[in-house]
Design an enzyme around this catalytic site. Structure first.
Site, PDB file in Angstrom:
ATOM      1  N   CYS A 183     -13.065   4.598  15.417  1.00  0.00           N
ATOM      2  CA  CYS A 183     -12.739   4.393  16.837  1.00  0.00           C
ATOM      3  C   CYS A 183     -11.693   5.401  17.315  1.00  0.00           C
ATOM      4  O   CYS A 183     -10.707   5.659  16.626  1.00  0.00           O
ATOM      5  CB  CYS A 183     -12.201   2.973  17.001  1.00  0.00           C
ATOM      6  SG  CYS A 183     -11.406   2.655  18.582  1.00  0.00           S
ATOM      7  N   ILE A 186      -6.898   2.296  -5.426  1.00  0.00           N
ATOM      8  CA  ILE A 186      -8.255   2.462  -4.884  1.00  0.00           C
ATOM      9  C   ILE A 186      -9.147   3.182  -5.888  1.00  0.00           C
ATOM     10  O   ILE A 186     -10.320   2.833  -6.058  1.00  0.00           O
ATOM     11  CB  ILE A 186      -8.215   3.193  -3.526  1.00  0.00           C
ATOM     12  CG1 ILE A 186      -7.370   2.381  -2.526  1.00  0.00           C
ATOM     13  CG2 ILE A 186      -9.618   3.379  -2.971  1.00  0.00           C
ATOM     14  CD1 ILE A 186      -7.149   3.060  -1.182  1.00  0.00           C
ATOM     15  N   CYS A 239     -11.356  -0.370  19.647  1.00  0.00           N
ATOM     16  CA  CYS A 239     -11.304  -0.647  21.088  1.00  0.00           C
ATOM     17  C   CYS A 239     -12.591  -1.265  21.606  1.00  0.00           C
ATOM     18  O   CYS A 239     -12.599  -1.942  22.639  1.00  0.00           O
ATOM     19  CB  CYS A 239     -10.980   0.634  21.864  1.00  0.00           C
ATOM     20  SG  CYS A 239     -12.379   1.792  22.023  1.00  0.00           S
ATOM     21  N   CYS A 269       0.857  -1.187   0.000  1.00  0.00           N
ATOM     22  CA  CYS A 269       0.000   0.000   0.000  1.00  0.00           C
ATOM     23  C   CYS A 269       0.890   1.233   0.000  1.00  0.00           C
ATOM     24  O   CYS A 269       2.055   1.185   0.411  1.00  0.00           O
ATOM     25  CB  CYS A 269      -0.865  -0.035   1.262  1.00  0.00           C
ATOM     26  SG  CYS A 269      -1.779   1.477   1.598  1.00  0.00           S
ATOM     27  N   CYS A 276     -17.285   3.448  18.919  1.00  0.00           N
ATOM     28  CA  CYS A 276     -17.480   2.002  18.845  1.00  0.00           C
ATOM     29  C   CYS A 276     -18.869   1.607  19.339  1.00  0.00           C
ATOM     30  O   CYS A 276     -19.530   0.756  18.753  1.00  0.00           O
ATOM     31  CB  CYS A 276     -16.417   1.270  19.663  1.00  0.00           C
ATOM     32  SG  CYS A 276     -14.816   1.195  18.838  1.00  0.00           S
ATOM     33  N   ILE A 294     -13.863  10.035   4.338  1.00  0.00           N
ATOM     34  CA  ILE A 294     -14.030   8.571   4.348  1.00  0.00           C
ATOM     35  C   ILE A 294     -12.795   7.932   4.965  1.00  0.00           C
ATOM     36  O   ILE A 294     -11.664   8.253   4.612  1.00  0.00           O
ATOM     37  CB  ILE A 294     -14.215   8.027   2.922  1.00  0.00           C
ATOM     38  CG1 ILE A 294     -15.394   8.704   2.228  1.00  0.00           C
ATOM     39  CG2 ILE A 294     -14.391   6.500   2.974  1.00  0.00           C
ATOM     40  CD1 ILE A 294     -16.743   8.274   2.711  1.00  0.00           C
ATOM     41  N   HIS A 310       5.351   5.243   2.782  1.00  0.00           N
ATOM     42  CA  HIS A 310       5.639   6.278   3.786  1.00  0.00           C
ATOM     43  C   HIS A 310       6.526   5.710   4.895  1.00  0.00           C
ATOM     44  O   HIS A 310       7.448   6.366   5.358  1.00  0.00           O
ATOM     45  CB  HIS A 310       4.335   6.821   4.392  1.00  0.00           C
ATOM     46  CG  HIS A 310       3.496   7.586   3.435  1.00  0.00           C
ATOM     47  ND1 HIS A 310       3.856   8.823   2.941  1.00  0.00           N
ATOM     48  CD2 HIS A 310       2.302   7.299   2.864  1.00  0.00           C
ATOM     49  CE1 HIS A 310       2.915   9.268   2.127  1.00  0.00           C
ATOM     50  NE2 HIS A 310       1.962   8.358   2.054  1.00  0.00           N
ATOM     51  N   THR A 329       0.824   3.519   2.047  1.00  0.00           N
ATOM     52  CA  THR A 329       1.246   3.733   3.433  1.00  0.00           C
ATOM     53  C   THR A 329       2.576   3.045   3.708  1.00  0.00           C
ATOM     54  O   THR A 329       3.430   3.572   4.449  1.00  0.00           O
ATOM     55  CB  THR A 329       0.174   3.189   4.404  1.00  0.00           C
ATOM     56  OG1 THR A 329      -1.059   3.838   4.131  1.00  0.00           O
ATOM     57  CG2 THR A 329       0.564   3.417   5.854  1.00  0.00           C
TER      58      THR A 329
END
Lengths: 350, 350, 350, 350
Positions: D111, D179, D97, D42, D103, D291, D47, D44
């Site tokens: 969360c 995506i 959590c 991904c 949650c 989102i 990064h 991410t």
């Protein structure tokens, strides 16, 4: 902690209940043991007491009933992190499985495998009750203790009223048992334009007036449809909250509904209902919702917010306070139609 | 423009219809006169033909029926600005008053004072039909002419399917008349996970297969509930579109619905329906919608978009093409249960 | 009816306005001529008065401004059916085209071709104003006349507050001009859990206190975020209603918003806004709404219902009542920051 | 089970990664140990690899990255009931959590205390990964194994597309990374009227064409706004899915949006964004959504349904398949802009 406690017990597959000493519940690592301060009696408890057809199918005695209560945390299992001894709490008594389709998409109030404490497991008509941590609800200190014992039915009312738009809308509540009465308060608090309470029993009608319904109408004595249409400029009501569970109530609800209105059904009819689907539902472009329990836990946050801002005066609904030992008497009072919500105190009324 | 035209006429308060010459309609400054290219026969037209209880109450002969059509603008009133002679059009035949509560809040599809062209005023089973400009719908050139004649029932299907979430959901369609069949195509086009078509009539079931329903089930021959629950992992369907208007169909729809599902009712039962509200609706946490007509004009834009992107193959539904002069034969074909949508040509089939 | 009338006129492309005699408007068959009883001044009128960049682009003098008013029907065109001489009315001043995509799908409040009376056509700062019948709103007799003159900005408030769930939710209102102040009343009336009013101007803050906001916070003097998070249990507010139109106000709004909250933007920034989209909007899972005008006519029905049930006390917002001849003084009062809503009387204050 | 395993490890607070042997994770009673079959890289992960400002703040080496994968259950803790050894699974890597406000009201995707496996705990770029049972997702046998490894980003696409109405609507996707490309497939599968893919990189644009976007537009080369408005009849697009995370992309998205449209923001801008809130958002009456992740677990059911009905062809997005030992090469390929989704095999490409 004592080894035994007083409890209301359904001892066997027959009508009635007994007050007796039983063992204080054991509890697991994820459970909380709550010392009951006040409980309250629900219509469901009458079905269990009377051992009607529904009860015969669902209930497995011996059982301690009771699913409306508040109390103080006495002990908490080793894995419990969100409450501690001394916390004042109530609980959502529908224990969802957490693993079925409905639970996984956020609809745990209609869990396929729900177990209800007080129906499928020992409940709150006792000095102590065991609750899984997930279902414990901490009571905000600003909320009166009396009200903390009726969060379950108040939650039904909040869930039903807020199941669609209600601000600036006209609302009819059919059936003024405790949940219907609570709904009057909730509808008013969230800005309903006008609230029509519809009820045949005069005692309940009087309570509806105390709850400040704009109109309290008795279909046995007056032309409810005519009054409603006149008061709504010939349009009909935007929202019907059906809480009688009776065929005539359901039909009247649809009859006074405006084109494009909402009917939210909470009252449970004991037999099939015959309705003119064409005129009353399809041509009307109506939306009908079956309402079940309380949203976990959105409804609980909504209740907390409404109670905290002090706009809900529920006091007229609480008509009786009795000792748990007098449970039989409470049942009789409810059957008389002259009581609404009865609070039950495990160790005598305080 | 000629002074007279051919039309199907309901001449008097009795069964049947006549084909005769009548005057071409006059039109006002806000009206459009359309030369009908193709019309199509709806179940409602059969009720009018048969002069059943509903028709006796609603219809005031003489009347030209017909509310599904397309054609070409022949003339437009002096105030008309959005269409001109030669435009290819269809129309929303529900003429809303524009002034009632529902119209003013954007719910004109359930107008209190709606008039339906072809029911309350002369309709499209004729060479020419008069339509108010507000109700004219210009046909995108990418849309086949055949389909342009069935936008009214296609709109019912689109309105019903899209009345809630449907993408990635399981959908059951109960009753496979033309609107049910159209709904199969629409549900598939918008990403339904699985489409179950439920129909007893074998001819209709065959059409449902041609529309590519994932399952076509016959409740007279098989255990529909068992199949549906197996195919949905024991959950039931997310969405039921009820298009049979029959009590057994409605009950079956609720029976196969998942907890928390949606039932959208379009089929009109001719008598009251008895339903187990407790089990089928309330405990299920179901949402039930009465569906009426088409949203003005959101549904029309949706239809246009779906037809333009070419994902709707409606061809199996159009089973017959006949001359308007043969209207009686069309009625017989529909009653035989061996036809679905019948196209009617004012000047012979082309 | 007289031939001429007194009016506030923007005579030419420069700052300022004149009070002068002009012709009473003519009217067509679908128009209503209203004798103005009370009008009120909006911030937009200041832009026109000051002839700022926006006004230079939009306004075509000579123009009678004014789009907030109530009055009595003096005459009605031949096609008008829903009002008659003597009716007490206000009006939606956004005249939608009725023919664009947005109008046809029920979103006429964002019509592509909207014309605003008082901006694009002569308005209500005069003895008489011409309104199309479609835009007339009859005033329920239960509604005070003062309030009838401010339905336009009250409608902005109602539209903004009710653009999402608000019952039992915490609400922050950023900017306490008249619409922000109205929003406090509306949010309270529909059951907001807590209302935080955020304002730098001390006069406005005082009015917010009179409107009974639970908290009135001044970001120039205190740590608003800290207070809001403490009061919401560390969660932040559910709903932010942005009515300042200033970058710092918008940023603060997002800063105090809870994860998953709603920001409804009504205040119009005069220049681009720089915002940390990643932290403030995307990671927050926020929903942001641009709010425009009032829903036609759902918002009007909502206003009527809220005003009729008497729960909106708008009186603190109305700070000044002046004669229309003193329009210049009204403008000065507004610019001073020491006035909120100023009522204007065509024939002297009554 | 072996004691050690191969893994991609971020060893220290600097750029780069190492391939090395580490201990196979231990697991508790509620955990599942999964043998990774395929993982995927991904943005991410880049990064983290590059050790940029975000990574420096969030990541605590040593860490095994990787949050997109599928594999086979190797062992399950004693309390695990819903999966067993041998089951083919993927997982939601956001571990909520379960106790915070979000949650408890069913918004666990936002969360307050979320931990992400592969970011805050050891992830899936290894032979084995430990996952809490609650987060395991069993793979339907009808779903291709390749696709099972990219459910995390596919879920982002499904969540974004289905965050509002999309059937019969025009949709623009700004930014065609994996995506964005997935979103083209999803939007088409759920009945989008037209899909506009907007991308500057020619390699990505070519992939967008392979995904069958109706229009693939390059803002560096053509007038995107002109094309979009022409193709939408002058209206603009109903829905913008922003997946570039760049200011020009965001601005373009708002620019081509219709009045009343929806903008769903998924791409994460690395710095504040300046936007003309007045023109682009408020006057437009737009709705903007931040989102985040995937809905737990509604999005997963939606993905499963869409993949099962076979309408998603994701194959063009998977451009590379490499051995986990070649992780560095995968990173280079991604940085080149000539690869989209790269699959990583722990034990060599199969």
């Amino acid at each position: 902690m004592p080894a035994t406690m007083l409890a209301v017990v359904k001892p066997a597959r027959r009508a009635g209940a007994e007050i007796r000493d039983v063992k204080v519940p054991s509890f697991g690592p994820n459970d909380v043991l709550v010392k009951v301060k006040v409980a309250s009696i629900c219509g469901t408890d009458l079905h269990i007491y009377d051992w009607d057809a529904w009860a015969q199918k669902r209930i497995h005695p011996p059982l301690i009933p009771g699913h409306e209560f508040c109390g103080t945390v006495t002990a908490a299992g080793s894995e419990v992190t969100t409450v501690k001894e001394g916390d004042f709490v109530s609980a959502e008594m529908h224990v969802a499985c957490g693993k079925c389709f409905q639970c996984r998409i956020g609809e745990s109030h209609i869990c396929q495998n729900v177990k209800i404490i007080g129906i499928d497991a020992d409940g709150a008509f006792a000095e102590y009750v065991r609750i899984p941590e997930s279902n414990i609800w901490k009571i905000d200190p600003a909320i009166p203790a009396d009200y903390a014992s009726v969060l379950d039915p108040l939650g039904n009312a909040v869930h039903t009223v807020l199941a669609g738009e209600v601000a600036a809308k006209t609302v009819a509540i059919v059936g003024c048992g405790p949940i219907g009465l609570f709904s009057i308060a909730v509808a008013r608090a969230v800005g309903a334009a006008q609230v029509f309470a519809i009820e045949i029993n005069e005692h309940r009608a009087e309570l509806a007036r105390k709850m400040k319904a704009d109109y309290v109408l008795n279909p046995a004595k007056e032309d409810v449809k005519k009054t409603v249409f006149e008061a709504t400029g010939g349009v009909g009501v935007d929202v019907v909250l059906e809480m009688s569970g009776k065929t005539p109530g359901i039909r009247l609800g649809f009859d006074i509904l405006r084109l494009g209105g909402r009917v939210s059904l909470l009252g449970i009819p004991s037999k099939p209902v015959e309705l003119n689907f064409a005129e009353d539902l399809i041509f009307k472009g109506a939306t009908v919702q079956g309402i079940n329990g309380r949203l976990m836990y959105k409804t609980w946050y909504q209740m907390q917010a409404l109670l905290k801002n002090g706009k809900l005066d529920l006091s007229p609904v609480i008509t009786d306070r009795i000792s748990m030992r007098d449970f039989d008497r409470g049942v009789e009072r409810l059957k008389s139609g002259q009581a609404s919500k009865i609070l039950l105190y495990p160790n005598g009324v305080k």
